[in-house]
Design an enzyme around this catalytic site. Structure first.
Site, PDB file in Angstrom:
ATOM      1  N   ASP A 235      17.153 100.433  55.162  1.00  0.00           N
ATOM      2  CA  ASP A 235      18.295  99.520  55.095  1.00  0.00           C
ATOM      3  C   ASP A 235      18.579  98.854  56.441  1.00  0.00           C
ATOM      4  O   ASP A 235      19.068  97.725  56.477  1.00  0.00           O
ATOM      5  CB  ASP A 235      19.526 100.318  54.630  1.00  0.00           C
ATOM      6  CG  ASP A 235      20.677  99.424  54.212  1.00  0.00           C
ATOM      7  OD1 ASP A 235      20.422  98.470  53.460  1.00  0.00           O
ATOM      8  OD2 ASP A 235      21.824  99.666  54.644  1.00  0.00           O
ATOM      9  N   HIS A 240      16.877  95.047  60.721  1.00  0.00           N
ATOM     10  CA  HIS A 240      17.795  94.630  61.784  1.00  0.00           C
ATOM     11  C   HIS A 240      17.432  95.201  63.159  1.00  0.00           C
ATOM     12  O   HIS A 240      17.327  94.469  64.146  1.00  0.00           O
ATOM     13  CB  HIS A 240      19.235  95.025  61.450  1.00  0.00           C
ATOM     14  CG  HIS A 240      19.700  94.548  60.116  1.00  0.00           C
ATOM     15  ND1 HIS A 240      19.461  93.272  59.673  1.00  0.00           N
ATOM     16  CD2 HIS A 240      20.387  95.156  59.128  1.00  0.00           C
ATOM     17  CE1 HIS A 240      19.982  93.137  58.455  1.00  0.00           C
ATOM     18  NE2 HIS A 240      20.544  94.266  58.108  1.00  0.00           N
TER      19      HIS A 240
END
Ligand code: NAD
Length: 483
Positions: A235, A240
Site C-alpha cells: 500500500d 509512495h
C-alpha cells in the site's frame, strides 16, 4: 511572493467514478480550486461518468456538497462555485456494458484536450480503455489517468500495463502517485539540482544515512477488509516511499524532461539490493483502551498482514554504496508526519574542544504537516564563555518564506490533473518503473509469506514495534522522533 497561474488549454475531462469517494474528496474540489485560481479556461468541461443514474443537476449538487465538505470555508466562494458547476455534466455509463457509451461519445469534443480519469477499481481499467477506443471516443492524443493500486505484484502490474497498452501509447498513460504531486517533493528536485550547495555532498562519502518516514495516526477501520489483502509494503512502500527514495537517490537527469527524470528513477530501483529478512520489521497495532486492534479492524483474527513496516535498504551504485536508507511507514502511530531526513557524516577532524555539543548536520524535508525544509547546522553558542557549540535549524518553512503564496499551494491532485492537461508526464510513474518496483518488492513479500511470519505487536500511539528501534540501534543510529 504571489504564485503565477498559467491557464491550461481548453479540455474535456471525463471522470469515471465521478460519484466515488476519491472524486468527491480530492478530484472535484481540486478542479474547483484550479477553476477559481483562473487556470481552467471557461470553455473547459468536466464530465462525471459513473454507474448510477443522475441528472446533471443532481451531479452538480453532489459536487457542491463535496466542495462544502472537503474544502476549508476560506476557499469557498459561492459565485465561483456556481460558475464552476456550470462546467459540469454527467452521464451514466457502465464500464462493463454498453449502457451510456453513445451518450458519452456525443458529449466529448475532439477539438480540445481529452482526458479520461479512471477513478474506479483497477479491475475496470481494461473495460474502460477498450470501450473508449471501440466507441471512437478517445482520440489519438487522449490522455488516461489511472489510480493506485497499480497491481498487487509484478504479474498483475504487467497484465495491467499490457491491457492499457492495447489501447493507448505509454505517452498517453498517466499513473498517479499523489506523493509526487506534493510541493516539497518537487522542491527536493529544485534544491538538489538548482543549487551547487548540496549536490557535491550528495553521496555516501558525506551522507551517513537517510531516513524516510510516512507515519499515520489513522487505523484501517472502514477499509480493513481491503487493506488486509494489501498491507503496508504494497500500500505504501512499493509506490509512495519508493518514489521518494528515487528522487533522493537518482543521478541528475540531463534535462528536466519526463523521460529523462523517469530513466534516472528507474536506475535507482534497479540498483536496489535484495533486502535481508533481518533488515525488515513488520508490525500490527494492538487494541488499547477500548480501541480496536488491527485484527478487529481487518475482521480477520488470523491476519498476518502488516500495518507497519520498517526496512533497511542498500543501493548498489558508486554514489550510494555504504549509505543505508531506512524506510518506515505505519498506521495508528504517534503522529501524522511524513519526512525525509538526510544525515551527514562527522567532519573529518574537530578543532573544537566541545565535542559533546557536536551534532550531525541533518537536512529534513517535511512533506506533512507544515511542508518545508530544515537544515540543522552547528554554530557557536551565543554569549561569552568560550567556544561552545550548539545546533540551530536553518528553517526553510514555505509558510514563512513565501507568505501568501504558500497558503495557496495547490493540493497534489490539483497539480497532477493540471499536468495531465498540459501533457507533462514528469510526475507520473512510467510502466517500467512500476514493474521494477514490483520486481524488487515481490521476493521480499514472498519471503515472509513462505516463512509464515507474523508481524510484531505495537501499541497504538507509539512509534512502532520495539524491533524497529533495534534495526537502527544495532547500526549505532536512531530513528528521528515521530511528531
Ligand atoms: P468508490 O467505491 O467510492 O467509487 C467507485 C466509483 O466507480 C463510483 O462512482 C461508481 O459508480 C463507479 N463504478 C463502479 N463500478 C462501475 C461500473 N461498472 N461502471 C461505471 N462506473 C462504475 O471508490 P474510490 O474510493 O473513489 O476509489 C476509486 C479508485 O481510486 C480506486 O482505484 C481506488 O483504489 C483509488 N484510490 C482511492 C483513494 C481514496 O481515498 N478513496 C485513494 C487512492 C486511490
Amino acid at each position: 511572493m504571489v504564485s503565477r497561474v498559467i491557464p491550461v488549454e481548453p479540455f474535456d475531462l471525463v471522470i469515471f467514478g465521478g460519484t466515488g469517494d476519491l472524486a468527491r474528496r480530492k478530484i472535484l474540489p481540486g478542479l474547483y480550486r484550479r477553476f477559481q485560481a483562473g487556470q481552467m479556461t471557461d470553455d473547459s468541461r468536466i464530465i462525471g461518468a459513473a454507474r448510477g443514474e443522475l441528472s446533471d443537476e443532481a451531479f452538480r449538487n453532489l459536487v457542491a456538497e463535496a466542495i462544502a465538505e472537503f474544502l476549508p470555508k476560506t476557499q469557498q466562494d459561492p459565485a465561483a462555485i456556481a460558475d464552476f458547476l456550470k462546467r459540469l455534466q454527467y452521464v451514466a455509463v457502465d464500464a462493463q456494458g454498453e449502457n451510456g457509451w453513445p451518450q458519452l461519445k456525443a458529449l466529448v469534443r475532439d477539438d480540445v484536450v481529452q482526458a479520461f480519469y479512471f477513478s474506479v477499481a483497477p479491475a475496470l481499467f481494461g473495460d474502460l480503455a477498450s470501450r473508449l477506443t471501440a466507441h471512437g471516443i478517445a482520440g489519438p492524443q487522449a490522455r488516461v489517468v489511472v489510480e493506485k493500486p497499480f497491481g498487487r505484484d509484478l504479474a498483475t502490474a504487467k497484465a495491467l500495463n499490457a491491457t492499457l497498452a492495447q489501447h493507448f501509447a505509454e505517452s498517453q498513460i498517466y499513473r498517479i502517485d499523489h506523493y509526487l504531486g506534493k510541493e516539497t517533493v518537487q522542491n527536493l528536485m529544485a534544491v538538489r539540482f538548482a543549487n551547487i550547495l548540496f549536490e557535491p555532498l550528495w553521496k555516501s562519502e558525506y551522507v551517513d544515512h537517510v531516513q524516510i518516514t510516512v507515519a499515520e495516526t489513522v487505523s484501517v477501520e472502514g477499509r480493513g477488509a481491503y487493506y488486509d489483502t494489501s498491507g503496508a509494503m504494497r500500500d505504501m512502500v512499493q509506490n509512495h516511499l519508493m518514489q521518494l527514495l528515487c528522487l533522493i537517490a537518482m543521478e541528475p537527469p540531463y534535462h528536466f524532461d519526463p523521460n529523462a527524470v523517469r530513466d534516472e528513477k528507474l536506475k535507482v530501483i534497479r540498483a536496489l539490493d535484495p533486502v535481508r529478512p533481518e533488515d525488515i520489521v513488520r508490525g500490527q497495532y494492538v487494541g488499547l483502551k477500548g480501541q480496536a486492534s488491527y485484527l478487529e479492524d481487518a475482521e480477520n483474527k488470523n491476519s498476518k498482514t502488516e500495518s507497519y513496516i520498517a526496512l533497511k535498504l542498500h543501493i548498489s551504485n558508486w554514489r550510494w554504496k555504504g549509505t543505508p536508507f531506512y524506510l518506515r511507514t505505519g498506521k495508528r502511530l504517534r503522529a501524522r508526519a511524513s519526512e525525509i531526513a538526510i544525515t551527514f557524516r562527522e567532519p573529518p577532524h574537530s578543532i573544537f574542544d566541545d565535542a559533546e555539543g557536536w551534532r550531525e548536520n541533518v537536512l529534513v524535508i517535511r512533506l506533512q504537516p507544515d511542508e518545508g525544509m530544515n537544515l540543522k547546522v552547528m554554530i557557536k553558542e551565543p554569549g561569552p564563555g568560550g567556544m561552545r557549540l550548539t545546533q540551530v535549524p536553518l528553517d526553510m518553512s514555505f509558510a514563512d518564506a513565501l507568505g501568501e503564496a504558500a497558503q495557496d499551494v495547490p493540493d497534489a491532485y490539483e497539480r497532477l490533473i493540471m499536468d495531465v492537461i498540459r501533457g507533462n508526464q514528469t510526475l507520473f510513474m512510467r510502466g517500467d518503473e512500476v514493474e521494477a518496483a514490483w520486481a524488487w518488492a515481490d521476493p521480499i513479500i514472498e519471503g515472509w509469506e513462505r516463512r509464515g511470519e507474523r508481524p510484531q505487536p505495537y501499541d497504538p500511539g507509539s512509534s512502532g514495534p520495539e524491533d524497529a528501534l533495534m534495526l537502527m540501534h544495532r547500526d549505532g543510529r536512531r530513528w528521528r522522533e515521530i511528531r
